[in-house]
Write a protein that holds these residues in place. Sequence first.
Motif: not given
Length: 132
Positions: A69, A112, A114, A122
């Motif tokens: 990630y 964010t 992801r 996301e």
Amino acid sequence: MAFLSALTTVVLLVIAGYVAWGWWQERNNAVQVVKIAVTAVQPPATTCDVQVDVVGTIQTDGSAGLITYEWLRSDGQSSGALEQAIKKGETSTQVHLYWRFQGQGTLDATATLRILKPQVLEAATKFTYSCK
């Protein structure tokens, strides 16, 4: 001389084993991400020097594996690729982004999370830093 040769052989075997283990882990990554969520835990606005703890909750199917990630910040900063190992039976794990803010002003921020592997997902959260 024979000892040095044997030691070199052992070191090469250990390195080859480590590479093979990494390759096997990559090919047999069974974990699947079911859902992700992101929340920001802001400290009280009593000072203009704060650290926001952005918490990403990753829900999995309970299989073992490795999740890759990254965190993306609205100021253009990125954590780069990070990894989280998941044990068999573990269905939830948390990852953190610690984001420091300083000085006067107001900033609308977005963090964010992801997921890069095993599949791309996301989620984001928005919050406002304000110091007068």
